[in-house]
Write a protein that holds these residues in place. Structure first.
Motif, PDB file in Angstrom:
ATOM      1  N   UNK A   1       0.795  -1.214   0.000  1.00  0.00           N
ATOM      2  CA  UNK A   1       0.000   0.000   0.000  1.00  0.00           C
ATOM      3  C   UNK A   1       0.828   1.264   0.000  1.00  0.00           C
ATOM      4  N   UNK A   2       2.112   1.160  -0.305  1.00  0.00           N
ATOM      5  CA  UNK A   2       2.972   2.335  -0.354  1.00  0.00           C
ATOM      6  C   UNK A   2       3.913   2.217  -1.550  1.00  0.00           C
ATOM      7  N   UNK A   3       4.661   3.269  -1.804  1.00  0.00           N
ATOM      8  CA  UNK A   3       5.636   3.238  -2.888  1.00  0.00           C
ATOM      9  C   UNK A   3       6.977   2.744  -2.362  1.00  0.00           C
ATOM     10  N   UNK A   4       7.833   2.321  -3.280  1.00  0.00           N
ATOM     11  CA  UNK A   4       9.170   1.884  -2.885  1.00  0.00           C
ATOM     12  C   UNK A   4       9.925   3.038  -2.237  1.00  0.00           C
ATOM     13  N   UNK A   5       9.858   4.222  -2.844  1.00  0.00           N
ATOM     14  CA  UNK A   5      10.569   5.384  -2.297  1.00  0.00           C
ATOM     15  C   UNK A   5      10.032   5.757  -0.917  1.00  0.00           C
ATOM     16  N   UNK A   6       8.713   5.707  -0.754  1.00  0.00           N
ATOM     17  CA  UNK A   6       8.118   6.012   0.542  1.00  0.00           C
ATOM     18  C   UNK A   6       8.549   5.037   1.610  1.00  0.00           C
ATOM     19  N   UNK A   7       8.635   3.762   1.251  1.00  0.00           N
ATOM     20  CA  UNK A   7       9.071   2.739   2.202  1.00  0.00           C
ATOM     21  C   UNK A   7      10.521   2.964   2.611  1.00  0.00           C
ATOM     22  N   UNK A   8      11.396   3.194   1.628  1.00  0.00           N
ATOM     23  CA  UNK A   8      12.809   3.397   1.934  1.00  0.00           C
ATOM     24  C   UNK A   8      12.986   4.600   2.864  1.00  0.00           C
ATOM     25  N   UNK A   9      12.253   5.685   2.599  1.00  0.00           N
ATOM     26  CA  UNK A   9      12.347   6.872   3.454  1.00  0.00           C
ATOM     27  C   UNK A   9      11.874   6.565   4.871  1.00  0.00           C
ATOM     28  N   UNK A  10      10.782   5.809   5.001  1.00  0.00           N
ATOM     29  CA  UNK A  10      10.269   5.459   6.336  1.00  0.00           C
ATOM     30  C   UNK A  10      11.313   4.686   7.134  1.00  0.00           C
ATOM     31  N   UNK A  11      11.928   3.696   6.511  1.00  0.00           N
ATOM     32  CA  UNK A  11      12.956   2.918   7.202  1.00  0.00           C
ATOM     33  C   UNK A  11      14.130   3.806   7.591  1.00  0.00           C
ATOM     34  N   UNK A  12      14.578   4.638   6.662  1.00  0.00           N
ATOM     35  CA  UNK A  12      15.722   5.504   6.965  1.00  0.00           C
ATOM     36  C   UNK A  12      15.431   6.452   8.124  1.00  0.00           C
ATOM     37  N   UNK A  13      14.227   6.996   8.185  1.00  0.00           N
ATOM     38  CA  UNK A  13      13.890   7.918   9.263  1.00  0.00           C
ATOM     39  C   UNK A  13      13.768   7.184  10.606  1.00  0.00           C
ATOM     40  N   UNK A  14      13.260   5.944  10.583  1.00  0.00           N
ATOM     41  CA  UNK A  14      13.187   5.163  11.813  1.00  0.00           C
ATOM     42  C   UNK A  14      14.582   4.882  12.356  1.00  0.00           C
ATOM     43  N   UNK A  15      15.483   4.475  11.483  1.00  0.00           N
ATOM     44  CA  UNK A  15      16.859   4.201  11.900  1.00  0.00           C
ATOM     45  C   UNK A  15      17.547   5.488  12.345  1.00  0.00           C
ATOM     46  N   UNK A  16      17.302   6.569  11.618  1.00  0.00           N
ATOM     47  CA  UNK A  16      17.909   7.856  11.985  1.00  0.00           C
ATOM     48  C   UNK A  16      17.469   8.303  13.367  1.00  0.00           C
ATOM     49  N   UNK A  17      16.172   8.152  13.662  1.00  0.00           N
ATOM     50  CA  UNK A  17      15.671   8.554  14.982  1.00  0.00           C
ATOM     51  C   UNK A  17      16.362   7.763  16.081  1.00  0.00           C
ATOM     52  N   UNK A  18      16.642   6.498  15.811  1.00  0.00           N
ATOM     53  CA  UNK A  18      17.347   5.672  16.789  1.00  0.00           C
ATOM     54  C   UNK A  18      18.798   6.128  16.922  1.00  0.00           C
ATOM     55  N   UNK A  19      19.454   6.404  15.812  1.00  0.00           N
ATOM     56  CA  UNK A  19      20.857   6.829  15.848  1.00  0.00           C
ATOM     57  C   UNK A  19      21.030   8.187  16.519  1.00  0.00           C
ATOM     58  N   UNK A  20      20.067   9.063  16.364  1.00  0.00           N
ATOM     59  CA  UNK A  20      20.178  10.412  16.929  1.00  0.00           C
ATOM     60  C   UNK A  20      20.180  10.419  18.451  1.00  0.00           C
TER      61      UNK A  20
END
Length: 298
Positions: free
Chosen positions: A237-256
């Motif tokens: 139900x999402x785009x490939x680009x949208x999915x990749x961005x979601x994962x990156x932001x989740x990991x970024x929030x953890x790294x921050x």
């Protein structure tokens, strides 16, 4: 590490069972909204009920689990003859017990509670899910039956450790909801039983900083570009680009949360070679800049 385990590791959700509802006849229970970092859940062990949300009504039966990411005020109503009666709440040590205002034998058994996310990644995960997320388990499935039996047994005992055990079992319920593979078109995490799409999802979670083009993910999934895009959209139900961005932001929030890492380093680790581009993507996803996010968690 598999997809669901990695997601839960990032989100760090904690569960709290607030109420056990043993209802008979036509009874309603009103539930107040939860906070911004909380998501209500209901798990129907027996019987049936109606979940009344703003602008929507959902019919629930035994084996159904519901997650409300936005946690608005809502009402649980059980069917029966006669006028609707308000429920009666009895405070307990581990949880409160909700009953119908009569001596009728209860026919509907529901555990109600909420999840609290332990990281900004958790908030992003909840927002990636449909709201409400309704998962219909087979009540005769061995894992579901075991989970229900354990929850009932602990509720009857309500002794030392009951709250901890019920909360841990509710976290297991959350993992079981995420790994359901028969919910196409609702979220990328429900596509894990499609081995080809799952391979792409796992690859991004394992290395979010890689250059994940559609062509590269299609190659990981052993599919043509057009076929991969079509299957990915249908299952998630999402785009490939949208999915990749979601994962990156989740990991970024953890790294921050690691203050030894600069924002530039975090940006690079999740695939952004421009700190300004990363800041914009992070703000779009969370409503905060990386710097403000760090100040808020200090």
């Amino acid at each position: 590490m598999d997809t669901i385990t990695r997601l839960i590791e990032l989100a760090r959700p904690a569960a709290t069972v607030d109420k056990r509802c043993l209802l008979a006849g036509t009874t309603e229970m009103k539930i107040a909204p939860y906070g911004d970092t909380e998501a209500a859940f209901h798990f129907v062990l027996a019987g049936e009920c109606t979940l009344e949300l703003p602008g929507r009504t959902v019919q629930l039966k035994a084996g159904d689990a519901v997650l409300l990411a936005s946690s608005p005020s809502h009402t649980i109503r059980t069917p029966g003859a006669g006028r609707v009666r308000p429920s009666v709440e009895t405070p307990g040590t581990a949880f409160d017990t909700i009953r119908s205002p009569s001596d009728e034998e209860p026919v509907t058994d529901i555990f109600c509670g909420h999840y609290t996310v332990g990281s900004r990644s958790g908030g992003l995960l909840f927002r990636s899910l449909p709201d409400p997320l309704v998962v219909s388990f087979d009540p005769d499935d061995e894992a579901v039956r075991t989970l229900s039996t354990l929850m009932r047994a602990e509720a009857l005992t309500e002794g030392p450790g009951t709250a901890a055990i019920l909360n841990a079992l509710s976290c297991a319920l959350f993992a079981m909801m995420l790994r359901r593979g028969d919910l196409p078109g609702v979220a990328p995490w429900t596509a894990v039983t499609d081995s080809r799409i799952a391979a792409g999802i796992d690859a991004v979670l394992q290395d979010p900083g890689a250059d994940w083009t559609v062509e590269r993910l299609a190659e990981v999934a052993a599919m043509s570009r057009a076929t991969f895009v079509r299957h990915f959209g249908r299952h998630t139900g999402t785009t490939v680009a949208g999915f990749v961005t979601t994962v990156r932001m989740m990991v970024a929030a953890d790294l921050l949360t690691d203050r030894d890492l600069t924002v530039a380093v975090v940006a690079d680790r999740v695939g952004y070679h421009s700190e300004s581009a990363f800041t914009k993507a992070f703000r779009d996803a969370t409503g905060q800049t990386p710097g403000r996010f760090r100040r808020d968690i200090s």
